[in-house]
Design a protein around this motif. Structure first.
Motif, PDB file in Angstrom:
ATOM      1  N   LYS A 243       0.854  -1.188   0.000  1.00 10.17           N
ATOM      2  CA  LYS A 243       0.000   0.000   0.000  1.00 10.17           C
ATOM      3  C   LYS A 243       0.887   1.234   0.000  1.00 10.17           C
ATOM      4  O   LYS A 243       2.003   1.224   0.504  1.00 10.17           O
ATOM      5  CB  LYS A 243      -0.920  -0.005   1.218  1.00 10.17           C
ATOM      6  N   ARG A 244       0.372   2.327  -0.569  1.00 10.31           N
ATOM      7  CA  ARG A 244       1.151   3.553  -0.727  1.00 10.31           C
ATOM      8  C   ARG A 244       0.767   4.572   0.340  1.00 10.31           C
ATOM      9  O   ARG A 244      -0.411   4.798   0.592  1.00 10.31           O
ATOM     10  CB  ARG A 244       0.914   4.126  -2.116  1.00 10.31           C
ATOM     11  N   PHE A 245       1.788   5.186   0.937  1.00 10.98           N
ATOM     12  CA  PHE A 245       1.598   6.179   1.988  1.00 10.98           C
ATOM     13  C   PHE A 245       2.330   7.463   1.622  1.00 10.98           C
ATOM     14  O   PHE A 245       3.425   7.414   1.085  1.00 10.98           O
ATOM     15  CB  PHE A 245       2.182   5.672   3.311  1.00 10.98           C
ATOM     16  N   THR A 246       1.719   8.621   1.955  1.00  9.38           N
ATOM     17  CA  THR A 246       2.412   9.894   1.772  1.00  9.38           C
ATOM     18  C   THR A 246       3.272  10.165   2.993  1.00  9.38           C
ATOM     19  O   THR A 246       2.986   9.696   4.093  1.00  9.38           O
ATOM     20  CB  THR A 246       1.429  11.072   1.577  1.00  9.38           C
ATOM     21  N   LEU A 247       4.338  10.924   2.801  1.00 14.36           N
ATOM     22  CA  LEU A 247       5.276  11.259   3.873  1.00 14.36           C
ATOM     23  C   LEU A 247       5.055  12.688   4.334  1.00 14.36           C
ATOM     24  O   LEU A 247       5.151  13.620   3.529  1.00 14.36           O
ATOM     25  CB  LEU A 247       6.721  11.123   3.382  1.00 14.36           C
ATOM     26  N   GLY A 248       4.756  12.862   5.597  1.00 11.92           N
ATOM     27  CA  GLY A 248       4.671  14.196   6.185  1.00 11.92           C
ATOM     28  C   GLY A 248       3.665  15.119   5.541  1.00 11.92           C
ATOM     29  O   GLY A 248       3.839  16.330   5.583  1.00 11.92           O
ATOM     30  N   GLY A 249       2.611  14.602   4.939  1.00 12.38           N
ATOM     31  CA  GLY A 249       1.596  15.452   4.328  1.00 12.38           C
ATOM     32  C   GLY A 249       2.029  16.085   3.017  1.00 12.38           C
ATOM     33  O   GLY A 249       1.424  17.045   2.555  1.00 12.38           O
ATOM     34  N   THR A 250       3.089  15.563   2.388  1.00 17.81           N
ATOM     35  CA  THR A 250       3.571  16.091   1.109  1.00 17.81           C
ATOM     36  C   THR A 250       3.193  15.120  -0.012  1.00 17.81           C
ATOM     37  O   THR A 250       2.537  14.124   0.231  1.00 17.81           O
ATOM     38  CB  THR A 250       5.109  16.253   1.129  1.00 17.81           C
ATOM     39  N   ASN A 251       3.641  15.406  -1.218  1.00 24.37           N
ATOM     40  CA  ASN A 251       3.396  14.512  -2.350  1.00 24.37           C
ATOM     41  C   ASN A 251       4.374  13.345  -2.398  1.00 24.37           C
ATOM     42  O   ASN A 251       4.199  12.445  -3.209  1.00 24.37           O
ATOM     43  CB  ASN A 251       3.488  15.280  -3.674  1.00 24.37           C
ATOM     44  N   GLN A 252       5.393  13.360  -1.542  1.00 24.30           N
ATOM     45  CA  GLN A 252       6.355  12.263  -1.514  1.00 24.30           C
ATOM     46  C   GLN A 252       5.681  11.029  -0.927  1.00 24.30           C
ATOM     47  O   GLN A 252       4.894  11.141   0.006  1.00 24.30           O
ATOM     48  CB  GLN A 252       7.577  12.641  -0.677  1.00 24.30           C
ATOM     49  N   ASN A 253       5.991   9.860  -1.489  1.00 19.72           N
ATOM     50  CA  ASN A 253       5.326   8.663  -0.999  1.00 19.72           C
ATOM     51  C   ASN A 253       6.243   7.453  -1.008  1.00 19.72           C
ATOM     52  O   ASN A 253       7.266   7.444  -1.665  1.00 19.72           O
ATOM     53  CB  ASN A 253       4.054   8.386  -1.807  1.00 19.72           C
ATOM     54  N   VAL A 254       5.832   6.433  -0.223  1.00 15.78           N
ATOM     55  CA  VAL A 254       6.535   5.150  -0.163  1.00 15.78           C
ATOM     56  C   VAL A 254       5.497   4.034  -0.190  1.00 15.78           C
ATOM     57  O   VAL A 254       4.355   4.229   0.201  1.00 15.78           O
ATOM     58  CB  VAL A 254       7.400   4.993   1.117  1.00 15.78           C
ATOM     59  N   TRP A 255       5.927   2.880  -0.693  1.00 15.51           N
ATOM     60  CA  TRP A 255       5.087   1.679  -0.686  1.00 15.51           C
ATOM     61  C   TRP A 255       5.530   0.807   0.474  1.00 15.51           C
ATOM     62  O   TRP A 255       6.717   0.513   0.618  1.00 15.51           O
ATOM     63  CB  TRP A 255       5.247   0.912  -1.994  1.00 15.51           C
ATOM     64  N   ILE A 256       4.579   0.380   1.313  1.00 16.84           N
ATOM     65  CA  ILE A 256       4.875  -0.506   2.432  1.00 16.84           C
ATOM     66  C   ILE A 256       4.208  -1.850   2.155  1.00 16.84           C
ATOM     67  O   ILE A 256       3.001  -1.903   1.907  1.00 16.84           O
ATOM     68  CB  ILE A 256       4.375   0.094   3.761  1.00 16.84           C
ATOM     69  N   PRO A 257       4.975  -2.947   2.173  1.00 19.78           N
ATOM     70  CA  PRO A 257       4.414  -4.278   1.885  1.00 19.78           C
ATOM     71  C   PRO A 257       3.295  -4.661   2.852  1.00 19.78           C
ATOM     72  O   PRO A 257       3.339  -4.345   4.042  1.00 19.78           O
ATOM     73  CB  PRO A 257       5.605  -5.219   2.055  1.00 19.78           C
ATOM     74  N   ASN A 258       2.292  -5.364   2.344  1.00 23.82           N
ATOM     75  CA  ASN A 258       1.131  -5.762   3.137  1.00 23.82           C
ATOM     76  C   ASN A 258       1.487  -6.660   4.317  1.00 23.82           C
ATOM     77  O   ASN A 258       0.752  -6.693   5.301  1.00 23.82           O
ATOM     78  CB  ASN A 258       0.094  -6.472   2.265  1.00 23.82           C
ATOM     79  N   LYS A 259       2.607  -7.387   4.238  1.00 25.88           N
ATOM     80  CA  LYS A 259       2.973  -8.278   5.345  1.00 25.88           C
ATOM     81  C   LYS A 259       3.249  -7.503   6.636  1.00 25.88           C
ATOM     82  O   LYS A 259       3.224  -8.074   7.717  1.00 25.88           O
ATOM     83  CB  LYS A 259       4.175  -9.150   4.982  1.00 25.88           C
ATOM     84  N   HIS A 260       3.490  -6.189   6.539  1.00 25.57           N
ATOM     85  CA  HIS A 260       3.735  -5.348   7.703  1.00 25.57           C
ATOM     86  C   HIS A 260       2.488  -4.577   8.127  1.00 25.57           C
ATOM     87  O   HIS A 260       2.551  -3.822   9.093  1.00 25.57           O
ATOM     88  CB  HIS A 260       4.847  -4.337   7.411  1.00 25.57           C
ATOM     89  N   LEU A 261       1.379  -4.751   7.399  1.00 25.55           N
ATOM     90  CA  LEU A 261       0.180  -3.946   7.635  1.00 25.55           C
ATOM     91  C   LEU A 261      -1.016  -4.796   8.034  1.00 25.55           C
ATOM     92  O   LEU A 261      -1.131  -5.950   7.638  1.00 25.55           O
ATOM     93  CB  LEU A 261      -0.185  -3.173   6.359  1.00 25.55           C
ATOM     94  N   GLU A 262      -1.922  -4.174   8.798  1.00 31.63           N
ATOM     95  CA  GLU A 262      -3.219  -4.782   9.081  1.00 31.63           C
ATOM     96  C   GLU A 262      -4.094  -4.595   7.834  1.00 31.63           C
ATOM     97  O   GLU A 262      -3.723  -3.879   6.906  1.00 31.63           O
ATOM     98  CB  GLU A 262      -3.884  -4.103  10.290  1.00 31.63           C
ATOM     99  N   ALA A 263      -5.255  -5.200   7.829  1.00 35.99           N
ATOM    100  CA  ALA A 263      -6.152  -5.104   6.672  1.00 35.99           C
ATOM    101  C   ALA A 263      -6.588  -3.663   6.388  1.00 35.99           C
ATOM    102  O   ALA A 263      -6.791  -3.287   5.237  1.00 35.99           O
ATOM    103  CB  ALA A 263      -7.380  -5.981   6.900  1.00 35.99           C
ATOM    104  N   ASP A 264      -6.704  -2.831   7.433  1.00 38.45           N
ATOM    105  CA  ASP A 264      -7.140  -1.443   7.237  1.00 38.45           C
ATOM    106  C   ASP A 264      -5.992  -0.491   6.909  1.00 38.45           C
ATOM    107  O   ASP A 264      -6.200   0.708   6.715  1.00 38.45           O
ATOM    108  CB  ASP A 264      -7.900  -0.942   8.465  1.00 38.45           C
TER     109      ASP A 264
END
Length: 81
Positions: A23-44
């Motif tokens: 899933k993709r997340f923005t950094l610090g409220g900017t347009n910069q983003n990173v993808w974090i693998p689902n194995k580290h995330l809950e369903a939500d």
């Protein structure tokens, strides 16, 4: 939903992630983003308790800098000039 990891503000980008391995997340409220693998995330999209995802941010040094994170973050980056 806004969450933090080692002082880095993360916000899940709302979209359909069906069939995606991350899933993709923005950094610090900017347009910069990173993808974090689902194995580290809950369903939500929240980061699981006790997960170590430093490697995701080590690969995103430039995005962190552009998002305004110039101070050192333990295990992730050195201080930027």
């Amino acid at each position: 939903m806004i969450q933090t990891y080692k002082g880095i503000r993360l916000e899940l980008i709302k979209r359909n992630y069906e069939g995606y391995a991350a899933k993709r997340f923005t950094l610090g409220g900017t347009n910069q983003n990173v993808w974090i693998p689902n194995k580290h995330l809950e369903a939500d999209g929240t980061i699981k308790a006790g997960e170590n995802i430093d490697y995701v941010f080590r690969k995103a040094q430039r995005q962190l800098e552009l998002a305004g994170y110039i101070e050192a973050i333990t295990g992730i980056k050195r201080r930027s000039i």
